[in-house]
Design an enzyme around this catalytic site. Structure first.
Site, PDB file in Angstrom:
ATOM      1  N   TYR A  94      36.338 -33.187  -4.903  1.00 26.30           N
ATOM      2  CA  TYR A  94      35.821 -34.462  -5.189  1.00 26.30           C
ATOM      3  C   TYR A  94      34.275 -34.347  -5.414  1.00 26.30           C
ATOM      4  O   TYR A  94      33.668 -33.669  -4.501  1.00 26.30           O
ATOM      5  CB  TYR A  94      36.192 -35.307  -3.943  1.00 26.30           C
ATOM      6  CG  TYR A  94      37.699 -35.707  -3.735  1.00 26.30           C
ATOM      7  CD1 TYR A  94      38.305 -36.527  -4.600  1.00 26.30           C
ATOM      8  CD2 TYR A  94      38.349 -34.846  -2.898  1.00 26.30           C
ATOM      9  CE1 TYR A  94      39.727 -36.777  -4.454  1.00 26.30           C
ATOM     10  CE2 TYR A  94      39.848 -35.064  -2.896  1.00 26.30           C
ATOM     11  CZ  TYR A  94      40.289 -35.934  -3.542  1.00 26.30           C
ATOM     12  OH  TYR A  94      41.841 -36.182  -3.458  1.00 26.30           O
ATOM     13  N   SER A  95      34.009 -35.119  -6.519  1.00 23.94           N
ATOM     14  CA  SER A  95      32.590 -35.206  -7.006  1.00 23.94           C
ATOM     15  C   SER A  95      31.731 -36.160  -5.601  1.00 23.94           C
ATOM     16  O   SER A  95      32.251 -37.364  -5.422  1.00 23.94           O
ATOM     17  CB  SER A  95      32.176 -35.846  -8.189  1.00 23.94           C
ATOM     18  OG  SER A  95      32.647 -34.758  -9.059  1.00 23.94           O
ATOM     19  N   CYS A 147      31.819 -37.454 -17.325  1.00 22.00           N
ATOM     20  CA  CYS A 147      32.528 -37.082 -16.277  1.00 22.00           C
ATOM     21  C   CYS A 147      33.634 -38.126 -16.324  1.00 22.00           C
ATOM     22  O   CYS A 147      33.525 -39.361 -16.351  1.00 22.00           O
ATOM     23  CB  CYS A 147      31.774 -37.171 -14.926  1.00 22.00           C
ATOM     24  SG  CYS A 147      32.827 -36.655 -13.388  1.00 22.00           S
ATOM     25  N   GLU A 172      32.231 -32.729 -17.127  1.00 16.52           N
ATOM     26  CA  GLU A 172      33.092 -32.600 -16.037  1.00 16.52           C
ATOM     27  C   GLU A 172      34.205 -33.341 -16.248  1.00 16.52           C
ATOM     28  O   GLU A 172      34.261 -34.517 -16.058  1.00 16.52           O
ATOM     29  CB  GLU A 172      32.537 -32.777 -14.604  1.00 16.52           C
ATOM     30  CG  GLU A 172      33.414 -32.071 -13.503  1.00 16.52           C
ATOM     31  CD  GLU A 172      32.247 -32.021 -12.396  1.00 16.52           C
ATOM     32  OE1 GLU A 172      31.495 -31.190 -12.078  1.00 16.52           O
ATOM     33  OE2 GLU A 172      32.375 -33.093 -11.573  1.00 16.52           O
ATOM     34  N   TYR A 176      38.864 -33.928 -16.048  1.00 14.71           N
ATOM     35  CA  TYR A 176      39.893 -33.428 -15.579  1.00 14.71           C
ATOM     36  C   TYR A 176      41.207 -34.312 -16.009  1.00 14.71           C
ATOM     37  O   TYR A 176      41.249 -35.325 -16.557  1.00 14.71           O
ATOM     38  CB  TYR A 176      39.846 -33.714 -13.883  1.00 14.71           C
ATOM     39  CG  TYR A 176      39.038 -35.051 -13.388  1.00 14.71           C
ATOM     40  CD1 TYR A 176      39.683 -36.092 -13.358  1.00 14.71           C
ATOM     41  CD2 TYR A 176      37.756 -35.007 -13.377  1.00 14.71           C
ATOM     42  CE1 TYR A 176      39.171 -37.246 -13.169  1.00 14.71           C
ATOM     43  CE2 TYR A 176      37.181 -36.175 -12.993  1.00 14.71           C
ATOM     44  CZ  TYR A 176      37.677 -37.451 -12.862  1.00 14.71           C
ATOM     45  OH  TYR A 176      37.068 -38.477 -12.639  1.00 14.71           O
TER      46      TYR A 176
END
Ligand code: A2P
Length: 407
Positions: A198-199, A365, A405, A407
């Site tokens: 987790y960021s 992101c 980044e 996902y």
């Protein structure tokens, strides 16, 4: 070539460090990496050591090499069965130190330029990060000091802001880094659950300034939208109560970091929980106002509706002369569908000004799907304003000014 024909520098992934984020498999240009429910593994007969997968790996688990006899290369089945990497077999003649092949490293930028779309180096002025201070074997523990639902109670997305306190334990982080959470319990095969990454959503000096704590932005993954292995960690986190103890590894990440020089501009583009690092960077800069940080902040933030946009209220309260916020809602009732790319095109002139400025650092992101669209939009804006995107893209990557980044 003095490489004996019967030996091979076999590329391997360290199962103890790997957090199963799938980045390597997605990055590999020749499909040499695969996985089962347990481990990520490398096909010895396919991998050519191009190194494209190495810089994007958040943990460094990817950068492991063993010299083996070609006839005895570790099979996929062998790699799937590992809990830890085997030691180097001393009987096999060594070619170099136990890391990537030297010639592959030299070749890396050439191969990587086709496949790596963002920077593999941090901004020049970024603070030096600590990474992997805590591992699966030596994890840290943190206490939950807050767990708040960020999205409207009636909204389908259940996104939480979770604050973890490390007490007296040293856990230094920078904006843009992430941590791994080890959920308790085991999966169907009896093995402990893998860590989930987790960021961090808080700045380096703590969610609460001066406290040794970090915050995370976590979206609850519900079973109906995923397979049985998903949602284990997000549900665990979203259900945590104050005082619960959480097992943490990391920190991870040494490139998606913010510039420290005060005149640097941040162009931030995110969707949903991809806002976590943007919140961390924005808050770090906000705490340094006025005077200390003079660069511009421009944010493009996409969500389905305003009720599903994490941090909507606090974001709207930030002064307009501090951050230029542009929201894009895809499912707002009665409104046409809007993505971050559409908002960027509407602000093309201002985005172009930032693109022209060597102090601008770009952060993307959120959903994987946005990456193509955002890069295409940047390319179109650059071209429309007289900039050669191919050269600019290379420059941004080389100078640590384009960080992706997704996902
Ligand atoms: P959509 O309504 O089409 O799903 P999520 O809520 O799933 O985390 O998504 C966050 C936001 O990102 C949503 O508004 C979603 O729109 C949007 N989105 C989905 N795909 C893309 C894409 N390819 N580019 C940009 N935004 C996207």
């Amino acid at each position: 070539m003095d490489t004996p024909v019967d030996t091979l520098r076999q590329h391997l992934i360290d199962p103890e460090i790997c957090i199963r984020c799938n980045t390597c498999e997605e990055t590999c240009p020749i499909d040499a990496i695969t996985h089962d429910g347990v481990n990520y593994v490398v096909k010895a007969e396919v991998c050519n050591g191009c190194m494209a997968c190495v810089p994007p790996c958040p943990t460094g688990a990817i950068d492991n090499w063993r010299t083996v006899l070609k006839s005895a290369a570790y099979s996929l089945d062998a790699q799937y069965g590992w809990d830890e990497l085997p030691a180097q077999n001393a009987a096999v003649p060594q070619l170099a130190q136990e890391t990537a092949p030297a010639d592959a490293r030299e070749d890396a930028p050439v191969a990587a330029s086709d496949t790596v779309r963002g920077s593999t180096v941090p901004p020049w002025s970024a603070a030096r990060p600590y990474v992997q201070l805590y591992t699966h074997k030596t994890p840290a523990t943190a206490i939950v000091v807050g767990n708040y639902r960020l999205t409207d109670a009636a909204a389908p997305s259940d996104i939480h802001h979770i604050v973890l306190d490390f007490g007296a334990l040293s856990f230094p982080v920078l904006e843009g880094q992430s941590i791994g959470i080890l959920p308790p319990g085991t999966s169907a095969d009896g093995r402990p659950h893998h860590a989930r990454q987790y960021s961090i959503a808080s700045p380096r000096d703590g969610e609460r300034p001066g406290y040794n704590n970090v915050s995370l932005t976590v979206k609850r993954v519900t079973r109906e939208h995923s397979d049985a292995t998903d949602g284990v960690c997000s549900n665990y986190l979203c259900d945590l109560k104050k005082g619960d103890v959480v097992t943490v590894i990391g920190p991870f990440g040494n490139t998606f970091l913010m510039p420290n020089h005060p005149g640097s501009h941040l162009l931030m583009i995110c969707t949903g929980t991809g806002s976590a690092p943007m919140r961390a960077m924005t808050e770090y800069r906000r705490r340094r106002r006025p005077g200390e940080a003079t660069g511009k902040l421009m944010l493009f933030f996409g969500a389905r509706t305003s009720e599903e946009l994490p941090y909507f209220g606090p974001l709207m309260n930030l002064p307009k002369d501090f951050i230029d916020t542009n929201l894009a809602f895809s499912r707002a009732p009665g409104q046409p569908k809007r993505y971050v790319q559409d908002a960027m095109r509407e602000r093309a002139g201002d985005v172009a000004q930032l693109l022209k400025d060597g102090n601008t650092h770009i952060y993307v992101c959120g959903l994987k799907g946005m990456e193509d669209g955002v890069l295409q939009t940047l390319a179109d804006i650059a071209a429309a304003h007289g900039m050669a995107w191919a050269a600019l893209w290379e420059q941004l990557k080389r100078e640590g000014r384009l960080h992706l980044e997704t996902y």
